[in-house]
Design an enzyme around this catalytic site. Sequence first.
Site, mmCIF file in Angstrom:
data_model
loop_
_atom_site.group_PDB
_atom_site.id
_atom_site.type_symbol
_atom_site.label_atom_id
_atom_site.label_comp_id
_atom_site.label_asym_id
_atom_site.label_seq_id
_atom_site.Cartn_x
_atom_site.Cartn_y
_atom_site.Cartn_z
ATOM 1 C CG ASP A 130 12.120 26.827 16.254
ATOM 2 O OD1 ASP A 130 12.542 27.932 16.648
ATOM 3 O OD2 ASP A 130 12.700 25.757 16.537
ATOM 4 C CB SER A 131 15.727 28.164 13.945
ATOM 5 O OG SER A 131 15.848 27.421 15.141
ATOM 6 N N GLY A 156 20.500 31.317 16.594
ATOM 7 C CA GLY A 156 20.937 32.105 17.749
ATOM 8 C C GLY A 156 22.295 32.752 17.635
ATOM 9 C CB CYS A 170 11.810 30.800 17.058
ATOM 10 S SG CYS A 170 13.567 31.150 16.925
ATOM 11 C CG ASN A 171 12.372 32.001 23.393
ATOM 12 O OD1 ASN A 171 11.763 32.560 24.280
ATOM 13 N ND2 ASN A 171 12.306 30.696 23.205
ATOM 14 C CB THR A 172 16.387 33.391 18.241
ATOM 15 O OG1 THR A 172 16.893 32.532 19.276
ATOM 16 C CG2 THR A 172 17.514 34.186 17.635
ATOM 17 C CD GLU A 207 17.471 21.792 14.562
ATOM 18 O OE1 GLU A 207 17.525 21.210 13.465
ATOM 19 O OE2 GLU A 207 16.424 22.276 15.029
ATOM 20 C CB CYS A 213 16.372 28.438 23.453
ATOM 21 S SG CYS A 213 16.593 27.525 21.912
ATOM 22 C CG HIS A 263 16.122 24.097 19.426
ATOM 23 N ND1 HIS A 263 15.528 25.132 18.764
ATOM 24 C CD2 HIS A 263 16.581 23.240 18.475
ATOM 25 C CE1 HIS A 263 15.637 24.919 17.450
ATOM 26 N NE2 HIS A 263 16.267 23.773 17.261
HETATM 27 N N1 DGL Z 1 14.400 27.610 19.020
HETATM 28 C C1 DGL Z 1 14.940 28.903 18.902
HETATM 29 C C2 DGL Z 1 14.698 29.785 20.100
HETATM 30 O O1 DGL Z 1 13.714 29.616 20.760
HETATM 31 C C3 DGL Z 1 16.223 29.124 18.203
HETATM 32 C C4 DGL Z 1 17.360 28.218 18.428
HETATM 33 C C5 DGL Z 1 18.375 28.529 17.389
HETATM 34 O O2 DGL Z 1 18.086 28.285 16.218
HETATM 35 O O3 DGL Z 1 19.452 29.030 17.753
HETATM 36 O O4 DGL Z 1 15.446 30.682 20.365
#
Ligand code: DGL
Length: 260
Positions: free
Chosen positions: A12-13, A45, A75-77, A150, A177, A179
Amino acid sequence: MEKGNFTVGVFDSGLGGLSVLAACMRRLPDAKFCYLGDNEHAPYGALPEHAVRSLVLRGVKRLTEYGADAVVLACNTATVVCIEEVRRTFQVPVVGVEPAVKPAALRYLRVQVLATPLTARSARLARLISRFPEREFIVTPLPHLAAAIEEALPYGKRVDLQKELPPARGDCIVLGCTHYALLRREIAAFYGQEVFDGAEGTAERLADVLGMGNENHLRTLCNHERPRENLFGYHKKRVVFLGNSAKLNEVTYFTNICFQ
Ligand code: DGL
């Protein structure tokens, strides 16, 4: 390979993928995990797509070098930007996370999806939503929430949801997301609505990909019966945190997620 004797790389990010890691660990009690959260570059994102792509490829490379037999893009992004390219680049199976639109749409008429700007405007999300033409979707990009999480979570601080969350505009909430899933309970309380996230679905998909579908399913319940102390040792042996921010991710996992 012996049944269940897998090492799964989770990327993930930053911290968000820990919510997916927890679900995967519950779902596959015999697997080992390595986690890489790229906290230095989070949030992804709001970055340009080419930057996300190169960071994700670099992260997944690190996981495969460590010995991951399969990779979860938690991570969806990352998933919307480059899962196809990740699959083309690496030999191992790659599972992505996506917003839990389906279970939400099966139960509610108006579904509000909260996501990062990149996910919110992605063709992949638009395709997913188009499978439910009878439903109304309200997709709300949140440019700041992942960063706020974060900055707060590893240090025991609270996120001001009053400031970060938009008003309810549907009948339920989909967390697009990973997060946001770390604050799932707080977000559900804020809206007073049912909240859906993709963690369990991703874990189920991973189990299928590893040929562990169904059979082990009941064992997911076992963790909840373990005494806290044993559970801690049990988890400690099963997950290795990689990267420059490994400590940050590890502390967050063991203080915020492991015992939820
Ligand atoms: N956790 C990530 C997601 O699912 C990315 C959040 C991010 O870094 O902007 O999209």
